[in-house]
Design a protein around this motif. Structure first.
Motif, PDB file in Angstrom:
ATOM      1  N   VAL A   9       0.797  -1.135   0.140  1.00  0.00           N
ATOM      2  CA  VAL A   9      -0.147   0.147  -0.153  1.00  0.00           C
ATOM      3  C   VAL A   9       0.879   1.194  -0.206  1.00  0.00           C
ATOM      4  O   VAL A   9       0.687   2.180  -0.702  1.00  0.00           O
ATOM      5  N   TYR A  16      -5.197  -0.607  -1.569  1.00  0.00           N
ATOM      6  CA  TYR A  16      -6.045  -0.850   0.103  1.00  0.00           C
ATOM      7  C   TYR A  16      -5.430  -2.119   0.501  1.00  0.00           C
ATOM      8  O   TYR A  16      -5.060  -3.162  -0.197  1.00  0.00           O
ATOM      9  N   VAL A  18      -6.366  -4.812   4.182  1.00  0.00           N
ATOM     10  CA  VAL A  18      -7.293  -4.887   5.192  1.00  0.00           C
ATOM     11  C   VAL A  18      -6.400  -5.815   6.302  1.00  0.00           C
ATOM     12  O   VAL A  18      -5.923  -6.804   5.916  1.00  0.00           O
ATOM     13  N   VAL A  41       0.764   5.600   5.574  1.00  0.00           N
ATOM     14  CA  VAL A  41      -0.592   5.080   5.056  1.00  0.00           C
ATOM     15  C   VAL A  41      -1.284   5.602   6.226  1.00  0.00           C
ATOM     16  O   VAL A  41      -1.061   6.271   7.328  1.00  0.00           O
ATOM     17  N   GLY A  44      -8.469   4.161   6.388  1.00  0.00           N
ATOM     18  CA  GLY A  44      -9.501   4.822   5.838  1.00  0.00           C
ATOM     19  C   GLY A  44     -11.112   4.182   5.989  1.00  0.00           C
ATOM     20  O   GLY A  44     -12.101   4.851   5.474  1.00  0.00           O
TER      21      GLY A  44
END
Length: 96
Positions: A9, A16, A18, A41, A44
Motif C-alpha cells: 500500500v 488498499y 485489510v 498510510v 480509511g
C-alpha cells in the motif's frame, strides 16, 4: 503478511490493505500499530468481522480423544472457553 500488505500500500502496488488492529479476545495487535507508524498510510475505514475457528483432526477422531491443541496463542485465547469446558487436554501455542 501484515508487513507485506503495508509495504504494497505504501509503495503504491496496492490501493488498499485489510489489516486487523484488534480482536475481541486478545485486544490490540501491537504489531499493526508499529507498522502504521513505520509506513506512510492512513486508516480509511473500519470493518467488523465475526471470528470463526475450527478444530481440525484426523477423520474419525472423537472430541473426547483430543489431548492437545496446537495453535497461535491469540487463537487459543479466543477459544479458551470451548477448550476449557469441552476438552481434557493441555493446550499450547505454536505452529501458526
Amino acid at each position: 503478511s501484515f508487513a507485506g500488505a503495508f509495504k504494497e500500500v505504501s509503495d503504491g502496488t496496492a490501493l488498499y490493505g485489510v489489516i486487523p488492529i484488534e480482536n475481541s479476545a486478545s485486544g490490540t495487535l501491537h504489531k499493526t500499530y508499529d507498522l502504521l507508524v513505520e509506513h506512510d498510510v492512513v486508516i480509511g475505514g473500519e470493518l467488523g468481522v465475526r471470528e470463526v475457528y475450527c478444530l481440525c483432526a484426523q477423520p474419525g477422531v472423537r472430541l473426547a480423544a483430543v489431548r492437545r491443541v496446537l495453535s497461535h496463542p491469540n487463537i487459543l485465547e479466543a477459544c479458551s472457553s470451548f477448550i476449557e469446558s469441552r476438552l481434557a487436554l493441555s493446550a499450547r501455542g505454536g505452529g501458526a
